[in-house]
Design a protein around this motif. Structure first.
Motif, PDB file in Angstrom:
ATOM      1  N   ASP A 274       0.828  -1.203   0.000  1.00  0.00           N
ATOM      2  CA  ASP A 274       0.000   0.000   0.000  1.00  0.00           C
ATOM      3  C   ASP A 274       0.866   1.258   0.000  1.00  0.00           C
ATOM      4  N   MET A 275       1.716   1.343  -1.031  1.00  0.00           N
ATOM      5  CA  MET A 275       2.581   2.509  -1.213  1.00  0.00           C
ATOM      6  C   MET A 275       2.482   2.871  -2.688  1.00  0.00           C
ATOM      7  N   ASN A 276       2.051   4.072  -2.961  1.00  0.00           N
ATOM      8  CA  ASN A 276       1.660   4.436  -4.326  1.00  0.00           C
ATOM      9  C   ASN A 276       2.870   4.784  -5.188  1.00  0.00           C
ATOM     10  N   PHE A 277       3.578   3.766  -5.659  1.00  0.00           N
ATOM     11  CA  PHE A 277       4.728   3.968  -6.531  1.00  0.00           C
ATOM     12  C   PHE A 277       4.265   4.056  -7.982  1.00  0.00           C
ATOM     13  N   PRO A 278       4.990   4.794  -8.827  1.00  0.00           N
ATOM     14  CA  PRO A 278       4.623   4.887 -10.239  1.00  0.00           C
ATOM     15  C   PRO A 278       5.072   3.656 -11.022  1.00  0.00           C
ATOM     16  N   LEU A 279       4.545   3.528 -12.227  1.00  0.00           N
ATOM     17  CA  LEU A 279       4.875   2.400 -13.099  1.00  0.00           C
ATOM     18  C   LEU A 279       6.380   2.306 -13.348  1.00  0.00           C
ATOM     19  N   GLU A 280       7.044   3.458 -13.386  1.00  0.00           N
ATOM     20  CA  GLU A 280       8.473   3.483 -13.717  1.00  0.00           C
ATOM     21  C   GLU A 280       9.306   2.696 -12.717  1.00  0.00           C
ATOM     22  N   LEU A 281       8.889   2.651 -11.456  1.00  0.00           N
ATOM     23  CA  LEU A 281       9.643   1.862 -10.481  1.00  0.00           C
ATOM     24  C   LEU A 281       9.583   0.378 -10.838  1.00  0.00           C
ATOM     25  N   TYR A 282       8.426  -0.088 -11.276  1.00  0.00           N
ATOM     26  CA  TYR A 282       8.280  -1.495 -11.613  1.00  0.00           C
ATOM     27  C   TYR A 282       9.057  -1.845 -12.882  1.00  0.00           C
ATOM     28  N   LYS A 283       9.204  -0.875 -13.773  1.00  0.00           N
ATOM     29  CA  LYS A 283      10.091  -1.065 -14.927  1.00  0.00           C
ATOM     30  C   LYS A 283      11.518  -1.288 -14.431  1.00  0.00           C
ATOM     31  N   LYS A 284      11.912  -0.484 -13.474  1.00  0.00           N
ATOM     32  CA  LYS A 284      13.261  -0.590 -12.902  1.00  0.00           C
ATOM     33  C   LYS A 284      13.447  -1.954 -12.219  1.00  0.00           C
ATOM     34  N   LEU A 285      12.455  -2.386 -11.464  1.00  0.00           N
ATOM     35  CA  LEU A 285      12.562  -3.654 -10.734  1.00  0.00           C
ATOM     36  C   LEU A 285      12.651  -4.852 -11.673  1.00  0.00           C
ATOM     37  N   LEU A 286      12.139  -4.682 -12.895  1.00  0.00           N
ATOM     38  CA  LEU A 286      12.211  -5.768 -13.882  1.00  0.00           C
ATOM     39  C   LEU A 286      13.438  -5.634 -14.784  1.00  0.00           C
ATOM     40  N   GLY A 287      14.339  -4.718 -14.416  1.00  0.00           N
ATOM     41  CA  GLY A 287      15.627  -4.653 -15.102  1.00  0.00           C
ATOM     42  C   GLY A 287      15.780  -3.589 -16.162  1.00  0.00           C
ATOM     43  N   ALA A 288      14.762  -2.752 -16.379  1.00  0.00           N
ATOM     44  CA  ALA A 288      14.863  -1.699 -17.397  1.00  0.00           C
ATOM     45  C   ALA A 288      15.708  -0.539 -16.879  1.00  0.00           C
ATOM     46  N   ASP A 289      16.395   0.137 -17.793  1.00  0.00           N
ATOM     47  CA  ASP A 289      17.140   1.344 -17.442  1.00  0.00           C
ATOM     48  C   ASP A 289      16.219   2.546 -17.590  1.00  0.00           C
ATOM     49  N   LEU A 290      16.097   3.338 -16.546  1.00  0.00           N
ATOM     50  CA  LEU A 290      15.250   4.520 -16.605  1.00  0.00           C
ATOM     51  C   LEU A 290      15.996   5.655 -17.310  1.00  0.00           C
ATOM     52  N   THR A 291      15.241   6.458 -18.061  1.00  0.00           N
ATOM     53  CA  THR A 291      15.829   7.550 -18.837  1.00  0.00           C
ATOM     54  C   THR A 291      15.119   8.865 -18.520  1.00  0.00           C
ATOM     55  N   ARG A 292      15.552   9.915 -19.197  1.00  0.00           N
ATOM     56  CA  ARG A 292      14.952  11.238 -19.014  1.00  0.00           C
ATOM     57  C   ARG A 292      13.448  11.209 -19.320  1.00  0.00           C
ATOM     58  N   LEU A 293      13.044  10.371 -20.271  1.00  0.00           N
ATOM     59  CA  LEU A 293      11.612  10.253 -20.579  1.00  0.00           C
ATOM     60  C   LEU A 293      10.830   9.743 -19.374  1.00  0.00           C
ATOM     61  N   ASP A 294      11.463   8.874 -18.593  1.00  0.00           N
ATOM     62  CA  ASP A 294      10.796   8.359 -17.388  1.00  0.00           C
ATOM     63  C   ASP A 294      10.684   9.441 -16.318  1.00  0.00           C
ATOM     64  N   LEU A 295      11.678  10.331 -16.260  1.00  0.00           N
ATOM     65  CA  LEU A 295      11.639  11.421 -15.279  1.00  0.00           C
ATOM     66  C   LEU A 295      10.391  12.277 -15.483  1.00  0.00           C
ATOM     67  N   LYS A 296      10.008  12.460 -16.746  1.00  0.00           N
ATOM     68  CA  LYS A 296       8.827  13.268 -17.045  1.00  0.00           C
ATOM     69  C   LYS A 296       7.583  12.686 -16.405  1.00  0.00           C
TER      70      LYS A 296
END
Length: 517
Positions: A274-296
Motif C-alpha cells: 500500500d505505497m503508491n509507486f509509479p509504473l516506472e519503479l516497476y520497470k526498474k525492478l524488472l531490469g529496465a534502465d530509466l531515462t529522461r523520458l521516465d523522469l517526465k
C-alpha cells in the motif's frame, strides 16, 4: 465443449505456417498492414488463435499446432507493442482458461525442464493472477527441494553423531517488539541469507499465531512508518498522485536496500504493497534502465525545470548563472557531485548539472531499493511479468466489482442464515448507494488498503453487540461499526433502522481509530 474449426488443418494452420516462414522484409510489410487494422479486426485475429488453442487442448493435444498458433499470437503481440498507441490492450492476449493451479504447475515443470513445450515461453497469454499463481508454485517447489536437501543432511548428521533429527523451520520468522517495530524490522532482516522463504512475524509478548493476520498487521504498521515524513525515505511528487525516493543524504543506501527487501517480502507473501509507486519503479525492478523520458512521468515539475534550464538562451547580463542562481545541489540541498555546493551552474556546465540531477533522481537510492527487492524476488517467474502486471500484483487493482464483493462476502454467527437478517439487507443497500470514493474508504477501513489484492477480495461480516458495562444509558444505535483489518472482518451491530446504519457506517469509515489490526 469447444469445437475445433473445420478448416484448421486444411487452411488456417498451413496459412499461419506460411506467414511465419516469410523473409524479414516481407514480414515487416505484413506487420505494417496489421498495424493499420482497426481494433475490432485485430482482436478477431487474436480471438481466432486463442479459440483454436483451447479447442486443441480440449481434444487431442498437438504441440506443433499449438506452437504455430502461439507464434502467430506472439507476432500480433509484438505488432501491438510496436505501435505508438496500442491497437488493443495487452490483456486481450490473456487466456483465462490457463489460470488453473494444476495446469500452471504442470506447465511450470515443463518450462523448468527447458526441453519441453510450455506456455511460459509465451508469457503474454498469462493474466496477472496466473503469474501470481506461478510465483507461488515456484516458491512452494523451491521450499520442497530445500526440505529434501535439509532432510538428507539431518539424517546423515543423526546417523553420524547419534543425535535426534531436528528440521529447521522452512519459514523466515522475525520477532518484533510492537513499540519498536521500525527499528526491530530494520535490524532483524539485515543479515538474513535466505529471504525467499515464507515470511512470518511474532510480536514479542503476544500469543498471536501468524496465519496471515499477524503478518498483515506488521506490514500495515511498517508501511505507515516508511511513509512518515520524518523518516525522509519517500516524498510525494507534485502534480502526480504517487511517491518517489527522497534521495536525502541523511538516508543511507543500506536503509533503502532494507526497504526494498521488505517490499519484496510483501509481494512474495501476498500482502498488498500500500505505497503508491509509479509504473516506472516497476520497470526498474524488472531490469529496465530509466531515462529522461521516465523522469517526465515520475516528477513532471522537476522535468520542466530542467528543460527550461536546458533551453535558456543567454542575453547580455541574463546569463544562466545570474538567472537561475543554482549550484550542483538538489532542491533538498543534497550535493550532486563532490563539493557541488561551491560549483555554480553556468552555460558551459548546465548539461553536466542536468545529467547529474537526472541520474540522482533515477538511480541514487532507487538502485539500492531495487537491489533489496531483487534479493527476495529473483525467481525466473518475474521475467514473465510486464511492469503493469507487477504493479497490479504488488499494489492491488482498482478494477472493482462491488456486486461480486457482495456475492463472495461471508457471514458468521446470527448473520450466517439462509435468509439474511434485515441489517445485512440494509447494509448492502446502503453500501451500493455510497459514492466511489466512499466505497474505497470502506475498503481501506476494513482491509487496510483501498485496492483489491490480485487473488481477490475476501470480506467477513460478523455480529457485534453493545458493551454490557454501558448499561441502558447507551443505545445500540450509538455504536460505530468496527473493523478487524488484519482479517478483513467488519463487525456490524444490529441497528434499528437503515438510516442509522448509513449514518454510523459513514462516520466509521472516515474516523481514525475505529478499527483494530
Amino acid at each position: 465443449m469447444v469445437l475445433i474449426p473445420e478448416n484448421l488443418d486444411s487452411l488456417l494452420l498451413p496459412f499461419i505456417e506460411k506467414l511465419l516462414a516469410l523473409d524479414e522484409y516481407s514480414s515487416r510489410i505484413l506487420d505494417r498492414w496489421y498495424q493499420s487494422l482497426e481494433s475490432g479486426f485485430f482482436l478477431a485475429l487474436i480471438e481466432k488463435c486463442r479459440k483454436c488453442i483451447i479447442a486443441i487442448m480440449a481434444s487431442i493435444f498437438c504441440e506443433q499446432d499449438v506452437t504455430s498458433l502461439l507464434k502467430m499470437m506472439e507476432k500480433l503481440y509484438k505488432v501491438n507493442e510496436s505501435c505508438a498507441e496500442s491497437i488493443v490492450s495487452f490483456s486481450e492476449f490473456y487466456m483465462p482458461e490457463l489460470c488453473i493451479a494444476e495446469v500452471l504447475e504442470f506447465d511450470y515443470r515443463n518450462w523448468v525442464a527447458t526441453e519441453r513445450f510450455s506456455f511460459c515461453c509465451y508469457p503474454f497469454v498469462f493474466s496477472t493472477k496466473a503469474k501470481a499463481l506461478l510465483l507461488q508454485i515456484d516458491m512452494n517447489l523451491r521450499i520442497d527441494e530445500e526440505n529434501i536437501v535439509d532432510d538428507i543432511f539431518m539424517r546423515n548428521l543423526a546417523a553420524l553423531w547419534g543425535i535426534e533429527e531436528q528440521m529447521e523451520s522452512t519459514c523466515l520468522i522475525v520477532n518484533i517488539r510492537r513499540d519498536h517495530l521500525f527499528e526491530d524490522a530494520i535490524k532483524k532482516i539485515e543479515d538474513v541469507e535466505n529471504l525467499k522463504r515464507p515470511f512470518r512475524v511474532k510480536f514479542v509478548g503476544e500469543d498471536g499465531i501468524d496465519e496471515r493476520g499477524v503478518r498483515k498487521d506488521f506490514f500495515l504498521h511498517l508501511f505507515e512508518e516508511l511513509l512518515d515524513p520524518k523518516r525522509k525515505l519517500l516524498r510525494p511528487c507534485e502534480e502526480v498522485d504517487h511517491l518517489w525516493f527522497s534521495c536525502d543524504e541523511c538516508v543511507s543506501d543500506d536503509m533503502y536496500r532494507v526497504v526494498g527487501i521488505y517490499c519484496g517480502l510483501a509481494v512474495n507473501n501476498g500482502v498488498v504493497l500500500d505505497m503508491n509507486f509509479p509504473l516506472e519503479l516497476y520497470k526498474k525492478l524488472l531490469g529496465a534502465d530509466l531515462t529522461r523520458l521516465d523522469l517526465k512521468q515520475i516528477d513532471p515539475v522537476l522535468d520542466r525545470k530542467l528543460q527550461i534550464l536546458a533551453e535558456f538562451v543567454e542575453n547580455g547580463e541574463n546569463t544562466v548563472e545570474n538567472t537561475f542562481c543554482r549550484d550542483f545541489t538538489t532542491d533538498a540541498s543534497t550535493e550532486l557531485i563532490e563539493n557541488g555546493k561551491n560549483i555554480a551552474v553556468a552555460a558551459e556546465n548546465r548539461n553536466d548539472y542536468i545529467n547529474a540531477y537526472v541520474d540522482h533522481v533515477l538511480h541514487k537510492s532507487v538502485d539500492a531499493f531495487a537491489n533489496g527487492f531483487q534479493r527476495v524476488c529473483d525467481s525466473k517467474v518475474f521475467k514473465l511479468y510486464r511492469p503493469e502486471e507487477l504493479m497490479e500484483m504488488a499494489g492491488g487493482s482498482k478494477n472493482y466489482d462491488w456486486r461480486e464483493l457482495e456475492k463472495v462476502t461471508r457471514y458468521t454467527g446470527e448473520y450466517n442464515l439462509t435468509r439474511k437478517p434485515k441489517v445485512i439487507v440494509w447494509f448492502w443497500k446502503v453500501f451500493h448507494c455510497l459514492s466511489q470514493d466512499e466505497k474505497e474508504e470502506f475498503l481501506r477501513f476494513t482491509t487496510g488498503s483501498s485496492k483489491i489484492p490480485i487473488q481477490g477480495l475476501e470480506l467477513t461480516i460478523q455480529p457485534k453487540m453493545k458493551n454490557e458495562s454501558d448499561g441502558d444509558a447507551v443505545s445500540i444505535n450509538d455504536y460505530l461499526p468496527f473493523a478487524r483489518t488484519c482479517f478483513n472482518i467488519l463487525e456490524l451491530l444490529p441497528y434499528e433502522s437503515k438510516a442509522t446504519l448509513k449514518t454510523q457506517l459513514k462516520k466509521a469509515i472516515k474516523t481514525e481509530g475505529f478499527h483494530a489490526y
